[in-house]
Design a protein around this motif. Structure first.
Motif, PDB file in Angstrom:
ATOM      1  N   PHE A  50      12.276 -18.711 -61.157  1.00  0.00           N
ATOM      2  CA  PHE A  50      11.338 -17.590 -61.195  1.00  0.00           C
ATOM      3  C   PHE A  50      11.955 -16.282 -60.693  1.00  0.00           C
ATOM      4  N   ALA A  54      12.418 -12.938 -62.838  1.00  0.00           N
ATOM      5  CA  ALA A  54      11.634 -11.796 -62.366  1.00  0.00           C
ATOM      6  C   ALA A  54      12.510 -10.556 -62.201  1.00  0.00           C
ATOM      7  N   VAL A  96       3.703 -18.357 -66.497  1.00  0.00           N
ATOM      8  CA  VAL A  96       4.598 -17.328 -65.961  1.00  0.00           C
ATOM      9  C   VAL A  96       4.759 -16.144 -66.916  1.00  0.00           C
ATOM     10  N   THR A  99       2.101 -13.887 -65.914  1.00  0.00           N
ATOM     11  CA  THR A  99       2.546 -13.222 -64.672  1.00  0.00           C
ATOM     12  C   THR A  99       3.447 -12.039 -64.989  1.00  0.00           C
ATOM     13  N   ASP A 142       0.385 -18.056 -62.426  1.00  0.00           N
ATOM     14  CA  ASP A 142       1.619 -18.538 -61.793  1.00  0.00           C
ATOM     15  C   ASP A 142       2.126 -17.555 -60.735  1.00  0.00           C
ATOM     16  N   TYR A 143       2.321 -18.049 -59.522  1.00  0.00           N
ATOM     17  CA  TYR A 143       2.869 -17.298 -58.393  1.00  0.00           C
ATOM     18  C   TYR A 143       1.944 -16.208 -57.871  1.00  0.00           C
ATOM     19  N   GLY A 147       3.574 -12.754 -56.929  1.00  0.00           N
ATOM     20  CA  GLY A 147       4.508 -13.026 -58.016  1.00  0.00           C
ATOM     21  C   GLY A 147       4.515 -11.912 -59.038  1.00  0.00           C
ATOM     22  N   LEU A 150       6.545  -9.016 -57.601  1.00  0.00           N
ATOM     23  CA  LEU A 150       7.950  -9.213 -57.235  1.00  0.00           C
ATOM     24  C   LEU A 150       8.900  -8.256 -57.957  1.00  0.00           C
ATOM     25  N   LEU A 187       6.713 -13.585 -50.763  1.00  0.00           N
ATOM     26  CA  LEU A 187       6.209 -14.636 -51.650  1.00  0.00           C
ATOM     27  C   LEU A 187       6.502 -16.010 -51.069  1.00  0.00           C
ATOM     28  N   THR A 191       3.635 -18.723 -50.094  1.00  0.00           N
ATOM     29  CA  THR A 191       3.550 -19.958 -50.864  1.00  0.00           C
ATOM     30  C   THR A 191       3.914 -21.185 -50.037  1.00  0.00           C
ATOM     31  N   GLN A 195       9.154 -23.224 -51.545  1.00  0.00           N
ATOM     32  CA  GLN A 195       9.401 -21.884 -52.091  1.00  0.00           C
ATOM     33  C   GLN A 195      10.465 -21.089 -51.333  1.00  0.00           C
ATOM     34  N   SER A 198      13.832 -20.393 -52.794  1.00  0.00           N
ATOM     35  CA  SER A 198      14.031 -19.360 -53.823  1.00  0.00           C
ATOM     36  C   SER A 198      14.895 -18.217 -53.313  1.00  0.00           C
TER      37      SER A 198
END
Length: 240
Positions: A50, A54, A96, A99, A142-143, A147, A150, A187, A191, A195, A198
């Motif tokens: 992600f 992103a 996503v 998102t 999603d997220y 998210g 981001l 994030l 979360t 996560q 990430s």
């Protein structure tokens, strides 16, 4: 931000290479979620996908030749996936691509405000943020709202040379990644669970050389998301 360079090789990863890493880790993540839920290592590996995608949503919103086509294509595929998931599971699920479609709307508004610096453009930013927040509040996206924001963290820290004339070019080019890192940390804290892994994606992005790559893989990455979900879903149905 300087234009991406092509036709020559620089140390580090180019955009295509990082997107392929993101695509591979996304497959691993979804295999873990759908087929092997007990293997946490697969979900940890999947945390890279992600944020890598992103970051390139932020870049794509700046470099695209046609903003309407960029948004329409992302949103169109996202809605197709929403419809397919509704038929399959009976729920409206903001994947996503939804998102990122919301991210693109906010990014366009922020970029226009940075260009014009007036009240109407700031009001559009506020409306886009409110709309994205309400959609994330009433539907599963999603997220979530962070998210969506981001890629916006990177945009907010992308300053033109005239705004920071005394800052070395190398550091100025890293400012978007610094803002992105702050957003990714927030994030991760919101979360929880796996996560925070990430944040490892920042190491890959630090090695990004700013080049697109010699091949145009745009259509591949657009269609990869729905097709790999279809394949994993088909395997899941055969095994159930």
């Amino acid at each position: 931000m300087e234009a991406r360079k092509t036709g020559w090789s620089a140390p580090g990863f180019n955009q295509n290479q990082l997107k392929l890493i993101a695509a591979a880790t996304m497959v691993v993540d979804h295999i873990g979620a759908e087929l092997l839920p007990g293997v946490i290592a697969l979900r940890i590996i999947g945390r890279l996908a992600f944020p890598l995608f992103a970051y390139f949503i932020y870049e794509g919103s700046r470099y695209t030749h046609d903003r309407r086509v960029y948004l329409t294509r992302m949103l169109g595929l996202g809605l197709v996936c929403v419809a397919a998931y509704y038929v399959y599971d009976g729920e409206i699920y903001g994947n996503v691509l939804i998102t990122f479609s919301l991210s693109i709307c906010v990014l366009y508004a922020v970029q226009e405000w940075k260009r014009r610096r007036d009240g109407p453009s700031l009001a559009v930013v506020a409306l886009c943020l409110l709309g994205a927040y309400l959609l994330c509040l009433f539907f599963t996206v999603d997220y979530g709202f962070l998210g969506v924001l981001l890629p916006v963290f990177a945009e907010l820290c992308d300053l033109p040379p005239e705004r920071c004339p005394d800052l070395p070019q190398f550091l100025r080019r890293r400012l978007p990644l610094l803002g992105f890192g702050v957003g990714l940390l927030l994030l991760s804290l919101e979360t929880g669970w796996v996560q925070p892994y990430s944040l490892l994606s920042l190491l890959l992005l630090l090695a990004y050389n700013g080049q697109r790559g010699s091949r145009n893989l745009k259509n591949f990455f657009y269609w990869f998301y729905p097709l790999h979900l279809l394949a994993i879903g088909g395997v899941s149905m055969l095994l159930s």
